[in-house]
Design an enzyme around this catalytic site. Structure first.
Site, PDB file in Angstrom:
ATOM      1  N   CYS A  97       0.832  -1.200   0.000  1.00 29.30           N
ATOM      2  CA  CYS A  97       0.000   0.000   0.000  1.00 29.30           C
ATOM      3  C   CYS A  97       0.870   1.256   0.000  1.00 29.30           C
ATOM      4  CB  CYS A  97      -0.918   0.010   1.222  1.00 29.30           C
ATOM      5  SG  CYS A  97      -1.875   1.535   1.388  1.00 29.30           S
ATOM      6  N   CYS A 106       0.473   3.418   3.424  1.00 26.53           N
ATOM      7  CA  CYS A 106       1.003   2.969   4.706  1.00 26.53           C
ATOM      8  C   CYS A 106       2.360   3.622   4.941  1.00 26.53           C
ATOM      9  CB  CYS A 106       1.140   1.446   4.731  1.00 26.53           C
ATOM     10  SG  CYS A 106      -0.429   0.564   4.857  1.00 26.53           S
ATOM     11  N   ASN A 165     -13.773   9.161  -1.020  1.00 30.00           N
ATOM     12  CA  ASN A 165     -14.441   8.034  -1.654  1.00 30.00           C
ATOM     13  C   ASN A 165     -14.067   6.798  -0.854  1.00 30.00           C
ATOM     14  OD1 ASN A 165     -15.417   9.627  -3.819  1.00 30.00           O
ATOM     15  ND2 ASN A 165     -13.483   9.409  -4.897  1.00 30.00           N
ATOM     16  N   HIS A 191      -8.391   7.314   3.506  1.00 29.84           N
ATOM     17  CA  HIS A 191      -7.832   8.573   3.012  1.00 29.84           C
ATOM     18  C   HIS A 191      -8.911   9.350   2.276  1.00 29.84           C
ATOM     19  CE1 HIS A 191      -7.811   6.317  -0.759  1.00 29.84           C
ATOM     20  NE2 HIS A 191      -7.597   7.456  -1.407  1.00 29.84           N
ATOM     21  N   GLN A 224      -9.259  13.166  -0.352  1.00 30.46           N
ATOM     22  CA  GLN A 224      -8.515  13.960  -1.320  1.00 30.46           C
ATOM     23  C   GLN A 224      -8.903  15.428  -1.198  1.00 30.46           C
ATOM     24  OE1 GLN A 224      -7.800  12.152  -5.281  1.00 30.46           O
ATOM     25  NE2 GLN A 224      -9.265  10.574  -4.656  1.00 30.46           N
TER      26      GLN A 224
END
Length: 349
Positions: A79, A82, A166, A179, A181
């Site tokens: 990822c 991370c 999202n 997360h 944006q």
């Protein structure tokens, strides 16, 4: 500033990644060492987004073909959001973090289009969620959002700062790590532009804030989901989605930077409460979209009233609402769930 320069202020530390992008650590408390370097071998950052204009629909359209190559559902242990550990060098050089915001490696803005795109990670826990954040982390996220709204709004190529999340593969999220944006648009996008126009017409006709009127009316009605002294969460009368909630101040506030820390923390706690209710709707994590409507960076600020909007396409445990031709082609939304019933269910959870 060099590629690895560091500037720090209390619990905010700005660094540069290997390709020149900015990353900002927002910590729950000051004093943490954020000087770890980004050791990846990356080409120089060169955003290539372009801005087109649709004359028939009177709307801007962003073209960012390079995003076809962005990271999609990475394998376990790979990822990019991370913290960096051992041989895994991610977008975050530190071996742990609280909240970070950094320039998107695959942006929809920047370059010829202008503006800027950032990714904001709510936690270093890969399997965490916004709804599960502790109070001190909610406060840090709120501080980070206010910081980025204010700082990005100062740029000459930015007209509107749009915060959003999202969550879930069902609505197209490409990374499962918690997360959101930040799109710092060089124009005011169509939806907030229409909202601002409606608010402006109402103020001109009645001398009052439209959102204040809506919040006061909803506070006395059957669609309240949750509330605090200063803020209200409610399902709108004309909800477009099966479950949709607005979270708004009871009085006029243009944007997150206009709130003091205590009121911002109160808002963040209510917002997280709403997300927990969404997650309790079904036996699996509920996919959702969430966004914040704020005042533009420059024009029409007097018409704006801060609010968050959370909505999900999940209409039953195993069925999604898809936007078909009536919605995408005609702009005529059809909701399968009564707003009053949706509010009652969310209120009970």
């Amino acid at each position: 500033m060099s590629a690895h320069a560091v500037t720090a202020s209390t619990a905010r530390t700005s660094v540069r990644l290997a390709d020149g992008r900015e990353l900002i650590y927002f910590d729950d408390a000051p004093g943490l060492d954020r000087s770890t370097l980004d050791l990846r071998d990356l080409p120089p950052y060169a955003p290539a987004a372009e801005l087109a204009y649709d004359v028939l629909h009177d709307e801007e359209v962003l073209v960012a073909a390079h995003r076809q190559n962005r990271t999609y559902q990475p394998a376990p242990g790979e990822c990019p959001l991370c913290a960096s550990r051992g041989d895994h060098l991610s977008e975050i050089p530190a071996t742990g973090y609280h909240v970070v915001s950094f320039e998107n490696r695959f942006p929809s803005l920047g370059g010829p289009a202008g503006g800027r795109c950032e990714v904001l990670c709510f936690t270093s826990l890969h399997d965490g969620s916004f709804a599960a954040l502790p109070p001190e982390r909610l406060a840090t996220v709120g501080r980070a959002w206010a910081d980025r709204t204010a700082e990005l709004g100062k740029r000459p190529d930015v007209e509107y700062v749009f915060l959003f999340e999202n969550r879930g593969a069902a609505i197209g999220a490409t990374l499962p790590h918690p997360h959101g944006q930040i799109y710092a648009f060089p124009y005011v996008p169509p939806t907030p532009r229409r909202m601002l126009a409606a608010a402006g017409r109402f103020r001109e006709a009645h001398g009052r804030c439209l959102m204040c009127e809506v919040v006061a009316r909803e506070a006395a009605g059957p669609r309240v989901v949750a509330e605090t002294d200063g803020f209200l969460a409610y399902v709108p009368e004309a909800a477009r989605w099966p479950y949709e909630v607005y979270v708004a101040p009871r009085s006029c506030v243009p944007d997150l930077p206009a709130l003091d820390a205590a009121r911002r923390d109160e808002l963040m706690r209510l917002y997280a409460d709403v997300l927990r209710r969404f997650d309790a709707l079904f036996e699996h994590p509920t996919p959702y979209m969430a966004c914040w409507y704020q005042a533009p960076a420059h024009a029409s600020r007097d018409a704006a009233h801060l609010c968050a909007r959370v909505y999900t396409p999940q209409r039953t445990a195993d069925k999604l609402k898809f936007l078909a031709t009536s919605e995408t082609g005609g702009g005529a939304y059809i909701n399968d769930v009564l707003p009053d019933a949706a509010a009652a269910r969310l209120r009970e959870l």
